[in-house]
Each structure stands twice: as structure tokens, then as C-alpha cells.
Motif scaffolding. Structure first.
Motif, PDB file in Angstrom:
ATOM      1  N   HIS A   1       0.847  -1.192   0.000  1.00 30.50           N
ATOM      2  CA  HIS A   1       0.000   0.000   0.000  1.00 30.50           C
ATOM      3  C   HIS A   1       0.882   1.242   0.000  1.00 30.50           C
ATOM      4  CE1 HIS A   1      -3.473  -2.504   0.733  1.00 30.50           C
ATOM      5  NE2 HIS A   1      -2.787  -3.095   1.679  1.00 30.50           N
ATOM      6  N   PRO A   2       1.456   1.598  -1.160  1.00 30.57           N
ATOM      7  CA  PRO A   2       2.411   2.714  -1.173  1.00 30.57           C
ATOM      8  C   PRO A   2       1.818   4.058  -0.769  1.00 30.57           C
ATOM      9  CG  PRO A   2       1.894   2.007  -3.401  1.00 30.57           C
ATOM     10  CD  PRO A   2       1.259   1.014  -2.464  1.00 30.57           C
ATOM     11  N   THR A   3       0.497   4.228  -0.884  1.00 26.09           N
ATOM     12  CA  THR A   3      -0.083   5.513  -0.482  1.00 26.09           C
ATOM     13  C   THR A   3       0.045   5.744   1.018  1.00 26.09           C
ATOM     14  OG1 THR A   3      -2.263   4.511  -0.336  1.00 26.09           O
ATOM     15  CG2 THR A   3      -1.718   5.631  -2.389  1.00 26.09           C
ATOM     16  N   ASN A   4       0.237   4.686   1.805  1.00 27.65           N
ATOM     17  CA  ASN A   4       0.400   4.841   3.248  1.00 27.65           C
ATOM     18  C   ASN A   4       1.679   5.583   3.597  1.00 27.65           C
ATOM     19  OD1 ASN A   4      -1.971   3.496   3.676  1.00 27.65           O
ATOM     20  ND2 ASN A   4      -1.023   1.541   4.094  1.00 27.65           N
ATOM     21  N   ALA A   5       2.623   5.640   2.688  1.00 26.11           N
ATOM     22  CA  ALA A   5       3.903   6.277   2.975  1.00 26.11           C
ATOM     23  C   ALA A   5       3.986   7.708   2.435  1.00 26.11           C
ATOM     24  CB  ALA A   5       5.037   5.436   2.408  1.00 26.11           C
ATOM     25  N   TRP A   6       2.946   8.195   1.782  1.00 23.84           N
ATOM     26  CA  TRP A   6       2.941   9.588   1.306  1.00 23.84           C
ATOM     27  C   TRP A   6       2.529  10.470   2.456  1.00 23.84           C
ATOM     28  CZ3 TRP A   6       4.796  11.294  -3.282  1.00 23.84           C
ATOM     29  CH2 TRP A   6       5.016  10.337  -4.271  1.00 23.84           C
ATOM     30  N   GLU A   7       3.354  11.461   2.796  1.00 20.39           N
ATOM     31  CA  GLU A   7       3.073  12.332   3.931  1.00 20.39           C
ATOM     32  C   GLU A   7       3.006  13.786   3.484  1.00 20.39           C
ATOM     33  OE1 GLU A   7       5.150  11.581   7.571  1.00 20.39           O
ATOM     34  OE2 GLU A   7       5.952   9.725   6.740  1.00 20.39           O
ATOM     35  N   THR A   8       2.193  14.558   4.168  1.00 18.01           N
ATOM     36  CA  THR A   8       2.035  15.980   3.853  1.00 18.01           C
ATOM     37  C   THR A   8       3.168  16.780   4.487  1.00 18.01           C
ATOM     38  OG1 THR A   8      -0.352  15.717   3.806  1.00 18.01           O
ATOM     39  CG2 THR A   8       0.488  17.963   4.019  1.00 18.01           C
ATOM     40  N   ILE A   9       3.762  17.657   3.695  1.00 15.76           N
ATOM     41  CA  ILE A   9       4.800  18.540   4.206  1.00 15.76           C
ATOM     42  C   ILE A   9       4.114  19.694   4.932  1.00 15.76           C
ATOM     43  CG2 ILE A   9       6.677  20.107   3.583  1.00 15.76           C
ATOM     44  CD1 ILE A   9       7.130  18.207   1.156  1.00 15.76           C
ATOM     45  N   THR A  10       4.437  19.864   6.209  1.00 14.37           N
ATOM     46  CA  THR A  10       3.790  20.889   7.020  1.00 14.37           C
ATOM     47  C   THR A  10       4.676  22.108   7.252  1.00 14.37           C
ATOM     48  OG1 THR A  10       4.498  19.713   9.006  1.00 14.37           O
ATOM     49  CG2 THR A  10       2.275  19.265   8.207  1.00 14.37           C
ATOM     50  N   GLU A  11       5.969  21.970   6.964  1.00 15.05           N
ATOM     51  CA  GLU A  11       6.884  23.099   7.147  1.00 15.05           C
ATOM     52  C   GLU A  11       8.107  22.898   6.262  1.00 15.05           C
ATOM     53  OE1 GLU A  11       9.270  25.300  10.788  1.00 15.05           O
ATOM     54  OE2 GLU A  11       7.624  23.934  11.244  1.00 15.05           O
TER      55      GLU A  11
ATOM     56  N   GLY B   1      22.039  26.246   3.959  1.00 13.49           N
ATOM     57  CA  GLY B   1      22.066  25.925   2.539  1.00 13.49           C
ATOM     58  C   GLY B   1      21.329  24.654   2.156  1.00 13.49           C
ATOM     59  N   LEU B   2      20.778  23.937   3.121  1.00 16.01           N
ATOM     60  CA  LEU B   2      19.980  22.731   2.859  1.00 16.01           C
ATOM     61  C   LEU B   2      18.517  23.042   3.128  1.00 16.01           C
ATOM     62  CD1 LEU B   2      22.191  20.068   4.643  1.00 16.01           C
ATOM     63  CD2 LEU B   2      22.062  20.518   2.186  1.00 16.01           C
ATOM     64  N   TYR B   3      17.639  22.229   2.564  1.00 14.79           N
ATOM     65  CA  TYR B   3      16.209  22.388   2.812  1.00 14.79           C
ATOM     66  C   TYR B   3      15.738  21.281   3.733  1.00 14.79           C
ATOM     67  CZ  TYR B   3      15.893  26.192  -0.411  1.00 14.79           C
ATOM     68  OH  TYR B   3      16.052  27.424  -0.992  1.00 14.79           O
ATOM     69  N   LEU B   4      15.109  21.667   4.824  1.00 12.35           N
ATOM     70  CA  LEU B   4      14.548  20.747   5.799  1.00 12.35           C
ATOM     71  C   LEU B   4      13.044  20.716   5.593  1.00 12.35           C
ATOM     72  CD1 LEU B   4      14.514  18.964   8.327  1.00 12.35           C
ATOM     73  CD2 LEU B   4      14.539  21.065   9.696  1.00 12.35           C
ATOM     74  N   LEU B   5      12.535  19.537   5.250  1.00  9.37           N
ATOM     75  CA  LEU B   5      11.097  19.341   5.072  1.00  9.37           C
ATOM     76  C   LEU B   5      10.573  18.628   6.306  1.00  9.37           C
ATOM     77  CD1 LEU B   5      11.174  17.989   1.411  1.00  9.37           C
ATOM     78  CD2 LEU B   5      11.227  20.362   2.191  1.00  9.37           C
ATOM     79  N   ILE B   6       9.557  19.192   6.927  1.00 15.61           N
ATOM     80  CA  ILE B   6       8.940  18.604   8.115  1.00 15.61           C
ATOM     81  C   ILE B   6       7.596  18.013   7.709  1.00 15.61           C
ATOM     82  CG2 ILE B   6       8.039  19.052  10.440  1.00 15.61           C
ATOM     83  CD1 ILE B   6      10.979  19.639  10.347  1.00 15.61           C
ATOM     84  N   THR B   7       7.358  16.769   8.117  1.00 13.14           N
ATOM     85  CA  THR B   7       6.040  16.158   7.939  1.00 13.14           C
ATOM     86  C   THR B   7       5.467  15.910   9.325  1.00 13.14           C
ATOM     87  OG1 THR B   7       6.942  13.910   7.881  1.00 13.14           O
ATOM     88  CG2 THR B   7       6.711  15.036   5.778  1.00 13.14           C
ATOM     89  N   GLY B   8       4.210  16.236   9.507  1.00 16.42           N
ATOM     90  CA  GLY B   8       3.591  16.063  10.819  1.00 16.42           C
ATOM     91  C   GLY B   8       3.743  17.311  11.666  1.00 16.42           C
ATOM     92  N   ASP B   9       3.541  17.169  12.956  1.00 12.29           N
ATOM     93  CA  ASP B   9       3.558  18.283  13.905  1.00 12.29           C
ATOM     94  C   ASP B   9       4.966  18.451  14.469  1.00 12.29           C
ATOM     95  OD1 ASP B   9       3.190  20.132  15.907  1.00 12.29           O
ATOM     96  OD2 ASP B   9       1.557  19.061  16.885  1.00 12.29           O
TER      97      ASP B   9
ATOM     98  N   ARG C   1       5.972  19.986  16.987  1.00 11.13           N
ATOM     99  CA  ARG C   1       6.009  19.890  18.447  1.00 11.13           C
ATOM    100  C   ARG C   1       5.776  18.456  18.931  1.00 11.13           C
ATOM    101  NH1 ARG C   1       3.560  24.203  16.732  1.00 11.13           N
ATOM    102  NH2 ARG C   1       1.495  23.286  16.833  1.00 11.13           N
ATOM    103  N   GLY C   2       5.334  17.585  18.058  1.00  8.21           N
ATOM    104  CA  GLY C   2       5.069  16.199  18.443  1.00  8.21           C
ATOM    105  C   GLY C   2       5.780  15.249  17.492  1.00  8.21           C
ATOM    106  N   LEU C   3       5.100  14.176  17.154  1.00  9.69           N
ATOM    107  CA  LEU C   3       5.680  13.216  16.224  1.00  9.69           C
ATOM    108  C   LEU C   3       5.758  13.820  14.833  1.00  9.69           C
ATOM    109  CD1 LEU C   3       3.810   9.979  17.325  1.00  9.69           C
ATOM    110  CD2 LEU C   3       6.162  10.633  17.831  1.00  9.69           C
ATOM    111  N   HIS C   4       6.931  13.750  14.238  1.00  5.00           N
ATOM    112  CA  HIS C   4       7.103  14.303  12.899  1.00  5.00           C
ATOM    113  C   HIS C   4       8.271  13.609  12.207  1.00  5.00           C
ATOM    114  CE1 HIS C   4      10.021  16.687  15.197  1.00  5.00           C
ATOM    115  NE2 HIS C   4      10.692  16.802  14.056  1.00  5.00           N
ATOM    116  N   GLY C   5       8.340  13.803  10.910  1.00  4.55           N
ATOM    117  CA  GLY C   5       9.453  13.298  10.126  1.00  4.55           C
ATOM    118  C   GLY C   5      10.250  14.464   9.579  1.00  4.55           C
ATOM    119  N   GLU C   6      11.525  14.226   9.339  1.00  7.33           N
ATOM    120  CA  GLU C   6      12.393  15.243   8.758  1.00  7.33           C
ATOM    121  C   GLU C   6      13.061  14.674   7.526  1.00  7.33           C
ATOM    122  OE1 GLU C   6      15.242  16.550  11.612  1.00  7.33           O
ATOM    123  OE2 GLU C   6      13.736  17.456  12.916  1.00  7.33           O
ATOM    124  N   ILE C   7      13.068  15.442   6.457  1.00  6.74           N
ATOM    125  CA  ILE C   7      13.740  15.051   5.221  1.00  6.74           C
ATOM    126  C   ILE C   7      14.642  16.217   4.826  1.00  6.74           C
ATOM    127  CG2 ILE C   7      13.438  14.426   2.791  1.00  6.74           C
ATOM    128  CD1 ILE C   7      10.584  13.422   3.715  1.00  6.74           C
TER     129      ILE C   7
END
Length: 77
Positions: A27-37, A43-51, A53-59
Motif C-alpha cells: 500500500h504505497p499511499t500509506n507512505a505519502w506524507e504531507t509537508i507541514t513546514e 544551505g539545505l532544505y529541511l522538510l517537516i512532515t507532521g507536527d 512539536r510532536g511526532l514528525h518526520g524530517e527530510i
């Protein structure tokens, strides 16, 4: 209608959806996350998924690094 597009790290924006999973799964759609910040840090771009202040991912991306995102058209409402 959604658009799956290839962008550079500097073109990614809030509300894009990014694949944040390991490889292919049933189910690959389960791994698509919304970028919230999006931040630029040393010089790098930090993409935050989730909150942030709480559980989130960083790319982390280089400004010219290519990434595939899903982008929904903006509503006229």
C-alpha cells in the motif's frame, strides 16, 4: 486532479506530499506524507512532515536535489 511532479529541493512547498517510506510495499499511499513546514538551514532544505512539536518526520535535501512530490491544485474557494 493531482499532479505527481519532479522538483528540486528548493521548489518543494508546504502541502506537497512526499514519499517517506522504505522501498515498495503493498500500500504505497500509506507512505505519502504531507509537508507541514519547509525551512532553509545552512544551505539545505529541511522538510517537516507532521507536527513539529510532536511526532514528525524530517527530510533533508540539497537545493538542486530532485524529489518527486504530489501537488494538489489550489482551490479557488
Amino acid at each position: 486532479m493531482t499532479n505527481r511532479v519532479t522538483l528540486t529541493g528548493s521548489e518543494v512547498r508546504v502541502d506537497d506530499h512526499i514519499y517517506n517510506g522504505a522501498g515498495t510495499n503493498a500500500h504505497p499511499t500509506n507512505a505519502w506524507e504531507t509537508i507541514t513546514e519547509v525551512r532553509e538551514v545552512d544551505g539545505l532544505y529541511l522538510l517537516i512532515t507532521g507536527d513539529i512539536r510532536g511526532l514528525h518526520g524530517e527530510i533533508w535535501l540539497e537545493p538542486d536535489e530532485q524529489v518527486v512530490v504530489i501537488r494538489y491544485p489550489k482551490s479557488n474557494a
